[in-house]
Design a protein around this motif. Structure first.
Motif, short mmCIF file in Angstrom:
data_model
loop_
_atom_site.label_atom_id
_atom_site.label_comp_id
_atom_site.label_asym_id
_atom_site.label_seq_id
_atom_site.Cartn_x
_atom_site.Cartn_y
_atom_site.Cartn_z
N ILE A 113 5.48 6.23 1.46
CA ILE A 113 4.80 7.50 1.21
C ILE A 113 5.72 8.34 0.34
CG2 ILE A 113 3.85 9.61 2.20
CD1 ILE A 113 3.09 8.03 4.67
N ASP A 149 0.86 -1.17 0.00
CA ASP A 149 0.00 0.00 0.00
C ASP A 149 0.90 1.23 0.00
OD1 ASP A 149 -2.33 -1.41 -0.02
OD2 ASP A 149 -2.63 -1.33 2.14
N PHE A 209 0.58 2.64 5.38
CA PHE A 209 1.36 2.67 4.15
C PHE A 209 2.82 2.27 4.36
CE2 PHE A 209 -2.07 5.78 3.80
CZ PHE A 209 -2.73 5.26 2.70
N LEU A 237 1.25 5.59 -0.67
CA LEU A 237 0.57 6.88 -0.71
C LEU A 237 1.42 7.87 -1.49
CD1 LEU A 237 -1.66 8.89 0.28
CD2 LEU A 237 -0.17 9.35 2.25
#
Length: 345
Positions: free
Chosen positions: A215, A159, A212, A161
């Motif tokens: 990032i 995940d 996350f 960002l």
């Protein structure tokens, strides 16, 4: 690896990137009058925005009505800048604690909206920044490959960002590798574009805690009037083993030059960019950026050169090298391959 300013995202509302150098127009356009009251268009930062230190020294001052600043505003915004900031002062202050140099007078929210919704969109550089070159996409691909290698996980398990994603170039590259990409973008136009290409667009206040693994912030923190509040929220959204990238212009050379010249107008457009009035309001160098991260329990990651070089091509792994050498021969030398590039006969 440093890339030219135009290879990154262009300004957005209100935390954005200033473009690189441009030649001055032959004729000076007439600057518009703003609907904003001049006395309310700027606010003063009396503490360091990075460490909250109060021991400051002023390195340079010039009224916004000064010749050097006026010439910059006219050239940089191609005549779209109003006189909203003219009552203010361009003042560079240095924090004696962490070493950050920052502009003490910064635009208020109304002026930020005017800059990024009226001044910036009218420039040619805004339109140019929708398009990237092959080398620029390669650069993005290297970054994404490095992150995937760093964690050693399948891309679909990551995940990620992209904070302030602009036209979503970096986001789309990460999605192309199979990563799950979320994004924060304050410009409604760019946010809608991000949604249209598959970015999961959310607000900064809606980020899930410790979610996350990576990032990405590219050319963002130099623009923020309150960078501490943003970094704290991003740090809270970072997983326990996560990595956050902060990439900002290195202002060291520009600060040295303005200290020697004593005149903003004497700097080249390239030298003005890292300390650009109204936009690049936080002028980091390496040491002040490291100190800023330390404020929130963050320290620099020192990756292996193997991963850095291998992310560019994967050729440092023997199986990849063998495949890269053999595949073109198999596909395009032997006549029986079913991989064919066709052109008109």
């Amino acid at each position: 690896m440093n890339m030219p300013a135009r290879s990154f995202e262009f300004p957005r509302l209100p935390d954005a990137l200033a473009p690189g150098a441009r030649n001055a127009p032959a004729a000076r356009p007439v600057r518009r009058h703003s609907l904003l009251a001049q006395e309310s268009a700027m606010k003063v930062r009396r503490q360091c925005p990075a460490c909250l230190g109060g021991s400051l020294s002023v390195l340079y001052e010039e009224p916004y009505r000064g010749a050097g600043i006026q010439a910059y505003l006219t050239r940089h915004y191609e005549g779209h800048a109003s006189d909203a900031a003219d009552a203010g002062t361009y003042a560079l202050a240095k924090c004696e604690g962490c070493g950050l140099v920052f502009q003490q007078q910064v635009p208020d929210d109304a002026l930020l909206g005017e800059i990024y919704n009226a001044w910036v969109p009218g420039t040619d550089l805004e339109r140019e920044h929708r398009d990237y070159s092959l080398d620029e996409y390669r650069y993005l691909a290297e970054q994404v490959q490095f992150i995937i290698q760093h964690f050693g996980l399948a891309p679909g398990e990551l995940d990620i960002l992209d904070f302030g994603f602009g036209w979503a170039h970096w986001s789309r590259m990460a999605m192309a590798y199979g990563c799950n990409v979320w994004g924060v973008e304050l410009s409604e136009e760019r946010a809608q574009h991000g949604k249209s290409v598959g970015v999961r667009v959310v607000g900064l206040a809606d980020l899930p805690a410790r979610r996350f693994r990576f990032i990405n912030t590219e050319q963002v923190f130099e623009h923020l009037t309150e960078p501490r509040a943003v970094l704290e929220q991003l740090r809270n959204a970072l997983s326990g083993d996560g990595v956050i990238k902060i990439s900002v212009p290195d202002a060291a050379a520009s600060l040295k030059k303005i200290g020697q010249a004593g005149d903003f107008g004497a700097l080249s457009a390239q030298q003005q960019m890292p300390i650009a009035p109204l936009e690049h309001i936080n002028s980091f160098d390496h040491d002040s950026l490291v100190a800023f991260g330390k404020e929130f329990g963050l320290k620099p990651l020192h990756p292996s050169f193997y991963r850095l070089y291998n992310s560019a091509s994967g050729l440092l792994q023997f199986k990849n090298l063998a495949r890269a050498l053999a595949r073109p021969v198999y596909r395009h030398v032997f006549p029986r391959s079913t991989f064919i590039y066709f052109v008109r006969a």
